[in-house]
Design a protein around this motif. Structure first.
Motif, PDB file in Angstrom:
ATOM      1  N   LEU A 237      43.488  -0.526  84.715  1.00  0.00           N
ATOM      2  CA  LEU A 237      43.991   0.668  84.035  1.00  0.00           C
ATOM      3  C   LEU A 237      43.174   0.940  82.774  1.00  0.00           C
ATOM      4  CD1 LEU A 237      47.894   0.166  84.154  1.00  0.00           C
ATOM      5  CD2 LEU A 237      46.529   1.754  85.541  1.00  0.00           C
ATOM      6  N   PRO A 238      43.128   2.201  82.323  1.00  0.00           N
ATOM      7  CA  PRO A 238      42.472   2.505  81.045  1.00  0.00           C
ATOM      8  C   PRO A 238      43.163   1.781  79.898  1.00  0.00           C
ATOM      9  CG  PRO A 238      42.970   4.520  82.270  1.00  0.00           C
ATOM     10  CD  PRO A 238      43.674   3.396  82.970  1.00  0.00           C
ATOM     11  N   HIS A 239      42.393   1.537  78.830  1.00  0.00           N
ATOM     12  CA  HIS A 239      42.917   0.784  77.694  1.00  0.00           C
ATOM     13  C   HIS A 239      44.186   1.424  77.135  1.00  0.00           C
ATOM     14  CE1 HIS A 239      43.203  -0.431  73.430  1.00  0.00           C
ATOM     15  NE2 HIS A 239      42.834  -1.598  73.901  1.00  0.00           N
ATOM     16  N   ARG A 240      44.233   2.748  77.080  1.00  0.00           N
ATOM     17  CA  ARG A 240      45.414   3.428  76.521  1.00  0.00           C
ATOM     18  C   ARG A 240      46.675   3.104  77.309  1.00  0.00           C
ATOM     19  NH1 ARG A 240      44.823   9.764  76.300  1.00  0.00           N
ATOM     20  NH2 ARG A 240      44.694   9.382  78.564  1.00  0.00           N
ATOM     21  N   GLU A 241      46.558   3.065  78.641  1.00  0.00           N
ATOM     22  CA  GLU A 241      47.708   2.757  79.468  1.00  0.00           C
ATOM     23  C   GLU A 241      48.102   1.283  79.361  1.00  0.00           C
ATOM     24  OE1 GLU A 241      50.859   3.764  81.944  1.00  0.00           O
ATOM     25  OE2 GLU A 241      49.465   4.994  80.789  1.00  0.00           O
ATOM     26  N   VAL A 242      47.108   0.412  79.267  1.00  0.00           N
ATOM     27  CA  VAL A 242      47.399  -1.010  79.064  1.00  0.00           C
ATOM     28  C   VAL A 242      48.161  -1.201  77.751  1.00  0.00           C
ATOM     29  CG1 VAL A 242      46.388  -3.284  78.644  1.00  0.00           C
ATOM     30  CG2 VAL A 242      45.439  -1.817  80.424  1.00  0.00           C
ATOM     31  N   HIS A 243      47.708  -0.518  76.710  1.00  0.00           N
ATOM     32  CA  HIS A 243      48.368  -0.656  75.403  1.00  0.00           C
ATOM     33  C   HIS A 243      49.813  -0.168  75.481  1.00  0.00           C
ATOM     34  CE1 HIS A 243      49.183   0.048  71.087  1.00  0.00           C
ATOM     35  NE2 HIS A 243      48.373  -0.989  70.942  1.00  0.00           N
ATOM     36  N   ARG A 244      50.064   0.899  76.224  1.00  0.00           N
ATOM     37  CA  ARG A 244      51.435   1.392  76.381  1.00  0.00           C
ATOM     38  C   ARG A 244      52.321   0.340  77.049  1.00  0.00           C
ATOM     39  NH1 ARG A 244      54.823   3.611  79.994  1.00  0.00           N
ATOM     40  NH2 ARG A 244      53.317   3.346  81.697  1.00  0.00           N
ATOM     41  N   LEU A 245      51.834  -0.276  78.108  1.00  0.00           N
ATOM     42  CA  LEU A 245      52.606  -1.320  78.776  1.00  0.00           C
ATOM     43  C   LEU A 245      52.817  -2.524  77.868  1.00  0.00           C
ATOM     44  CD1 LEU A 245      50.956  -1.215  82.320  1.00  0.00           C
ATOM     45  CD2 LEU A 245      53.300  -0.543  81.759  1.00  0.00           C
ATOM     46  N   LEU A 246      51.789  -2.840  77.076  1.00  0.00           N
ATOM     47  CA  LEU A 246      51.863  -4.001  76.194  1.00  0.00           C
ATOM     48  C   LEU A 246      52.936  -3.820  75.135  1.00  0.00           C
ATOM     49  CD1 LEU A 246      50.423  -6.720  75.759  1.00  0.00           C
ATOM     50  CD2 LEU A 246      48.860  -5.544  74.197  1.00  0.00           C
ATOM     51  N   THR A 247      53.046  -2.617  74.582  1.00  0.00           N
ATOM     52  CA  THR A 247      53.992  -2.393  73.486  1.00  0.00           C
ATOM     53  C   THR A 247      55.435  -2.280  73.962  1.00  0.00           C
ATOM     54  OG1 THR A 247      53.522  -0.010  73.599  1.00  0.00           O
ATOM     55  CG2 THR A 247      52.286  -1.311  71.981  1.00  0.00           C
ATOM     56  N   ARG A 248      55.660  -2.162  75.264  1.00  0.00           N
ATOM     57  CA  ARG A 248      57.042  -2.069  75.749  1.00  0.00           C
ATOM     58  C   ARG A 248      57.498  -3.311  76.496  1.00  0.00           C
ATOM     59  NH1 ARG A 248      57.010   0.402  81.242  1.00  0.00           N
ATOM     60  NH2 ARG A 248      58.996   1.439  80.808  1.00  0.00           N
ATOM     61  N   CYS A 249      56.587  -4.263  76.748  1.00  0.00           N
ATOM     62  CA  CYS A 249      57.003  -5.462  77.483  1.00  0.00           C
ATOM     63  C   CYS A 249      57.706  -6.442  76.542  1.00  0.00           C
ATOM     64  CB  CYS A 249      55.811  -6.121  78.164  1.00  0.00           C
ATOM     65  SG  CYS A 249      54.742  -7.091  77.077  1.00  0.00           S
ATOM     66  N   HIS A 250      58.553  -7.285  77.121  1.00  0.00           N
ATOM     67  CA  HIS A 250      59.208  -8.356  76.365  1.00  0.00           C
ATOM     68  C   HIS A 250      58.375  -9.637  76.413  1.00  0.00           C
ATOM     69  CE1 HIS A 250      62.714  -5.734  77.406  1.00  0.00           C
ATOM     70  NE2 HIS A 250      63.082  -6.057  76.173  1.00  0.00           N
ATOM     71  N   LEU A 251      57.924  -9.990  77.609  1.00  0.00           N
ATOM     72  CA  LEU A 251      57.199 -11.247  77.816  1.00  0.00           C
ATOM     73  C   LEU A 251      55.827 -10.964  78.411  1.00  0.00           C
ATOM     74  CD1 LEU A 251      60.062 -13.345  79.491  1.00  0.00           C
ATOM     75  CD2 LEU A 251      59.498 -13.219  77.059  1.00  0.00           C
ATOM     76  N   PHE A 252      54.811 -11.657  77.894  1.00  0.00           N
ATOM     77  CA  PHE A 252      53.462 -11.548  78.446  1.00  0.00           C
ATOM     78  C   PHE A 252      53.159 -12.856  79.153  1.00  0.00           C
ATOM     79  CE2 PHE A 252      48.868 -11.707  78.531  1.00  0.00           C
ATOM     80  CZ  PHE A 252      48.513 -10.390  78.819  1.00  0.00           C
ATOM     81  N   LEU A 253      52.947 -12.793  80.477  1.00  0.00           N
ATOM     82  CA  LEU A 253      52.747 -13.994  81.293  1.00  0.00           C
ATOM     83  C   LEU A 253      51.266 -14.244  81.543  1.00  0.00           C
ATOM     84  CD1 LEU A 253      55.411 -13.793  84.167  1.00  0.00           C
ATOM     85  CD2 LEU A 253      55.457 -15.235  82.149  1.00  0.00           C
ATOM     86  N   LEU A 254      50.809 -15.446  81.220  1.00  0.00           N
ATOM     87  CA  LEU A 254      49.451 -15.863  81.571  1.00  0.00           C
ATOM     88  C   LEU A 254      49.453 -17.378  81.768  1.00  0.00           C
ATOM     89  CD1 LEU A 254      46.675 -14.421  81.926  1.00  0.00           C
ATOM     90  CD2 LEU A 254      46.037 -15.445  79.756  1.00  0.00           C
ATOM     91  N   PRO A 255      49.931 -17.851  82.927  1.00  0.00           N
ATOM     92  CA  PRO A 255      50.041 -19.300  83.177  1.00  0.00           C
ATOM     93  C   PRO A 255      48.718 -19.895  83.660  1.00  0.00           C
ATOM     94  CG  PRO A 255      51.013 -18.098  84.989  1.00  0.00           C
ATOM     95  CD  PRO A 255      50.545 -17.059  84.000  1.00  0.00           C
ATOM     96  N   SER A 256      47.741 -19.940  82.771  1.00  0.00           N
ATOM     97  CA  SER A 256      46.366 -20.318  83.122  1.00  0.00           C
ATOM     98  C   SER A 256      46.272 -21.739  83.667  1.00  0.00           C
ATOM     99  CB  SER A 256      45.468 -20.178  81.900  1.00  0.00           C
ATOM    100  OG  SER A 256      45.484 -18.852  81.417  1.00  0.00           O
ATOM    101  N   VAL A 257      45.267 -21.954  84.531  1.00  0.00           N
ATOM    102  CA  VAL A 257      45.028 -23.264  85.143  1.00  0.00           C
ATOM    103  C   VAL A 257      43.527 -23.532  85.171  1.00  0.00           C
ATOM    104  CG1 VAL A 257      47.083 -23.029  86.611  1.00  0.00           C
ATOM    105  CG2 VAL A 257      44.835 -22.359  87.508  1.00  0.00           C
TER     106      VAL A 257
END
Length: 386
Positions: free
Chosen positions: A254-274
């Motif tokens: 997605l474009p950066h603007r849309e990513v930023h919109r999703l980022l500012t409304r999410c509660h949890l950011f998941l990144l279970p790296s391995v």
């Protein structure tokens, strides 16, 4: 100072930290030029070998040893260009090794500072190849891995301890305003933004949510996955075969603007790296920094340098690698503790402000470059790192 930044491709969407550093150093009055294999935007850099860069496709047809020999011979054409600078800053060990090899054959080149980011340490270490950096370790004025785990690997492989220091990446906090969440609101919004590759652990996130759905069927939640990659089809199949297919949305890139919109409304950011099968590992993901800066609670793993970014239960949440059940347990606890989440989110933002602010990290990098160039025309900041 006059600084030559050496990278593979420039500018590169997945390596915005390089562009940010180049622009930041220029704003501070330094002359900065970029030397790279591929210039992705005309006029933004100088290709290796200058006018002869068009030979690159022809060399790819040569046998491995012959191609390597000709490439190194052509690299020497860059010597006169590099000689114009006070210091060379290479991003990734591969590019640092290339310049170090050139310096070994052409005395008098400027001091070399190399930043090591991830696969250039973890994958090479997995393959037993860090000894290939021997010339770089000898020629380099400073070695700056982005986390302490990588520093240990480099020092063990022969990098001089006194010249090998951690240099964390940072983010521009002016781009990421903190927004307090309503932690009682439903659905509970979860988000991942990443390349869909093995080391990002998105398959574990999906498996954990499948477990959570069975344990707490009445909990209302949604999960957005942004990004593309080689595992996209496999992950979509995993979701279709799970109990949570209606709650998970794949958006693709997605474009950066849309990513930023999703980022500012999410509660949890998941990144279970391995750690991937080929040894590839994270440095410290910038996406986690951005999420914490905006007020989301980051949920990740005890992986590589990530525990240097967040403390479990204090400024974020951490589970063991490749353990969906432990990850599900963290998410189950989240749903029952809105006050604790609000405090955790504010501590996450404070962590970014004190230890991962781009301007502070640029101060430290600038000090390293001045120290290496042996031309400290003004007092350098303290090199101690948060």
């Amino acid at each position: 100072m006059s600084i030559c930044v050496v990278v593979d491709a420039f500018p590169k969407l997945s390596e915005t930290f390089v562009l940010d550093q180049v622009e930041g150093l220029r704003r501070r009055g330094h002359r900065v030029e970029v030397l790279c294999n591929r210039v992705t935007v005309p006029g933004c850099g100088r290709p290796h070998w200058g006018p002869l860069s068009g030979l690159r496709p022809l060399l790819s047809r040569l046998p491995l040893r012959a191609g390597h020999r000709f490439r190194r011979a052509l690299d020497r054409l860059d010597g006169s260009f590099l000689s114009e600078f006070d210091v060379v800053l290479a991003h990734f060990g591969y590019e640092g090794a290339r310049i170090a090899d050139l310096a070994a054959h052409r005395p008098g080149l400027p001091p070399l500072v190399t930043i090591y980011h991830g696969h250039d340490v973890a994958t090479v270490h997995h393959d037993g190849g860090l000894s290939l950096y021997g010339t770089l370790f000898r020629e380099g004025a400073a070695h700056l891995p982005v986390n302490d785990r990588f520093r240990g690997m480099l020092v063990e492989a022969g990098a001089p301890r006194a010249r090998t220091r951690v240099n964390h990446m940072g983010i521009d906090l002016s781009r990421f305003r903190f927004a307090a969440r309503d932690w009682t609101a439903r659905p509970l919004r979860l988000l991942s933004v990443c390349r869909l590759t093995e080391k990002k652990g998105i398959g574990d996130a999906i498996a954990a949510l499948d477990i959570l759905q069975k344990e707490l069927p009445d909990l209302d939640w949604s999960y957005d996955i942004v990004g593309g990659g080689e595992l996209a089809a496999r992950l979509r199949m995993q979701v279709r075969e799970s109990s949570v297919s209606r709650r998970i949305t794949f958006h693709g890139p997605l474009p950066h603007r849309e990513v930023h919109r999703l980022l500012t409304r999410c509660h949890l950011f998941l990144l279970p790296s391995v750690v991937a099968g080929n040894g590839d590992a994270e440095g410290i993901p910038v996406s986690l920094m951005e999420a914490m800066a905006t007020g989301a609670v980051a949920v990740s793993t005890y992986h590589s340098g990530i525990p240097e970014l967040m403390e479990n239960g204090v400024s974020g949440l951490l589970a063991p690698e490749r353990d969906p059940r432990a990850l599900a347990s963290l998410l189950r606890g989240v749903a029952a503790d809105p006050k604790g989440l609000a405090l955790m989110a504010r501590r996450g933002r404070a962590t970014i402000e004190t230890g991962f602010d781009a301007q502070r990290q640029l101060d430290l990098l600038e000090a390293e470059l001045r120290l290496a160039s042996r031309r400290p025309d003004r007092a350098a900041p303290c090199l101690a790192r948060a």
